[in-house]
Scaffold this active site. Structure first.
Site, PDB file in Angstrom:
ATOM      1  N   HIS A  26      58.758  66.901  60.914  1.00 15.57           N
ATOM      2  CA  HIS A  26      58.564  65.615  60.234  1.00 15.57           C
ATOM      3  C   HIS A  26      58.356  65.875  58.743  1.00 15.57           C
ATOM      4  O   HIS A  26      57.531  66.728  58.375  1.00 15.57           O
ATOM      5  CB  HIS A  26      57.291  64.925  60.735  1.00 15.57           C
ATOM      6  CG  HIS A  26      57.302  64.544  62.183  1.00 15.57           C
ATOM      7  ND1 HIS A  26      57.539  63.256  62.603  1.00 15.57           N
ATOM      8  CD2 HIS A  26      57.087  65.271  63.309  1.00 15.57           C
ATOM      9  CE1 HIS A  26      57.453  63.199  63.936  1.00 15.57           C
ATOM     10  NE2 HIS A  26      57.176  64.414  64.386  1.00 15.57           N
ATOM     11  N   HIS A  50      61.496  69.660  66.303  1.00 13.60           N
ATOM     12  CA  HIS A  50      61.805  68.866  65.103  1.00 13.60           C
ATOM     13  C   HIS A  50      60.653  68.947  64.118  1.00 13.60           C
ATOM     14  O   HIS A  50      59.514  69.220  64.494  1.00 13.60           O
ATOM     15  CB  HIS A  50      62.096  67.404  65.468  1.00 13.60           C
ATOM     16  CG  HIS A  50      60.993  66.745  66.234  1.00 13.60           C
ATOM     17  ND1 HIS A  50      60.823  66.925  67.592  1.00 13.60           N
ATOM     18  CD2 HIS A  50      59.975  65.940  65.828  1.00 13.60           C
ATOM     19  CE1 HIS A  50      59.761  66.235  67.986  1.00 13.60           C
ATOM     20  NE2 HIS A  50      59.225  65.630  66.943  1.00 13.60           N
TER      21      HIS A  50
HETATM   22  P1  AMP Z   1      56.860  63.882  68.077  1.00 17.98           P
HETATM   23  O1  AMP Z   1      55.557  63.185  68.407  1.00 17.98           O
HETATM   24  O2  AMP Z   1      56.671  64.986  67.061  1.00 17.98           O
HETATM   25  O3  AMP Z   1      57.592  64.347  69.315  1.00 17.98           O
HETATM   26  O4  AMP Z   1      57.722  62.800  67.332  1.00 17.98           O
HETATM   27  C1  AMP Z   1      58.836  62.145  67.829  1.00 17.98           C
HETATM   28  C2  AMP Z   1      59.310  61.223  66.731  1.00 17.98           C
HETATM   29  O5  AMP Z   1      60.600  60.752  67.061  1.00 17.98           O
HETATM   30  C3  AMP Z   1      58.428  59.984  66.525  1.00 17.98           C
HETATM   31  O6  AMP Z   1      57.953  59.979  65.186  1.00 17.98           O
HETATM   32  C4  AMP Z   1      59.367  58.817  66.807  1.00 17.98           C
HETATM   33  O7  AMP Z   1      59.137  57.703  65.981  1.00 17.98           O
HETATM   34  C5  AMP Z   1      60.737  59.436  66.571  1.00 17.98           C
HETATM   35  N1  AMP Z   1      61.860  58.827  67.283  1.00 17.98           N
HETATM   36  C6  AMP Z   1      61.908  58.495  68.602  1.00 17.98           C
HETATM   37  N2  AMP Z   1      63.133  58.013  68.919  1.00 17.98           N
HETATM   38  C7  AMP Z   1      63.876  58.053  67.785  1.00 17.98           C
HETATM   39  C8  AMP Z   1      65.220  57.691  67.449  1.00 17.98           C
HETATM   40  N3  AMP Z   1      66.069  57.176  68.367  1.00 17.98           N
HETATM   41  N4  AMP Z   1      65.642  57.861  66.170  1.00 17.98           N
HETATM   42  C9  AMP Z   1      64.789  58.339  65.230  1.00 17.98           C
HETATM   43  N5  AMP Z   1      63.529  58.711  65.482  1.00 17.98           N
HETATM   44  C10 AMP Z   1      63.065  58.565  66.725  1.00 17.98           C
END
Ligand code: AMP
Ligand code: ZN
Length: 135
Positions: A100, A98
């Site tokens: 950001h 993903h």
């Molecule tokens: P990463 O550290 O790049 O794996 O980021 C994962 C991101 O997913 C974090 O910024 C979380 O806040 C976000 N996240 C986790 N669960 C959900 C969810 N159910 N819906 C939207 N974002 C989420």
């Protein structure tokens, strides 16, 4: 597969979706670094960016540009950080690739975490050669 982002994509858990096409969805991050923080998810499950095939990576650039444009237009922000964490040591928590998109505003006080350091004499060239030879 027990992947939270696959569940968001297939609708089995709720999300605030702002964009969808054949290959991607973009949703609001539930714990935003700043207001309007988006996550751009390929619909196919890839563990991280290195796992993604070239065709989807080409499309990724286009969708990221489109959504950056939408963020700046809709929110009137002056900048956007594009962040992509690959691997646990890079801060990846969810192992579905993903991207950001983090809206930035003047003097918002957000620290994205680029703490610059120094190389020893000759070290930079050493690292450069290692990488050059692996490309
Ligand atoms: P990463 O550290 O790049 O794996 O980021 C994962 C991101 O997913 C974090 O910024 C979380 O806040 C976000 N996240 C986790 N669960 C959900 C969810 N159910 N819906 C939207 N974002 C989420
Ligand atoms: Zn997944």
């Amino acid at each position: 597969m027990d992947c939270i982002f696959c569940k968001i994509i297939n609708g089995s858990i709720p999300s605030a979706k702002v964009y969808e096409d054949g290959d991607f969805v973009a949703v609001m991050d539930i714990n935003p670094v700043s207001k309007g923080h988006l996550l751009v998810l390929p619909k196919k499950h890839y563990v991280n960016m290195m796992d993604m095939d070239e065709e989807i990576l080409k499309k990724t650039g286009i969708v990221l540009k489109k959504l950056c444009g939408a963020i700046t237009k809709a929110l009137g922000v002056s900048g956007v950080n594009l962040i992509q964490n690959n691997g646990i040591d890079a801060g990846q928590i969810i192992f579905h690739s993903h991207f950001h998109l983090i809206p930035r505003r003047p003097n918002d006080g957000i620290k994205i975490g680029m703490e610059h350091r120094k190389y020893e004499e000759g070290e930079m060239e050493e690292y450069a050669n290692k990488i050059k030879n692996a490309v």
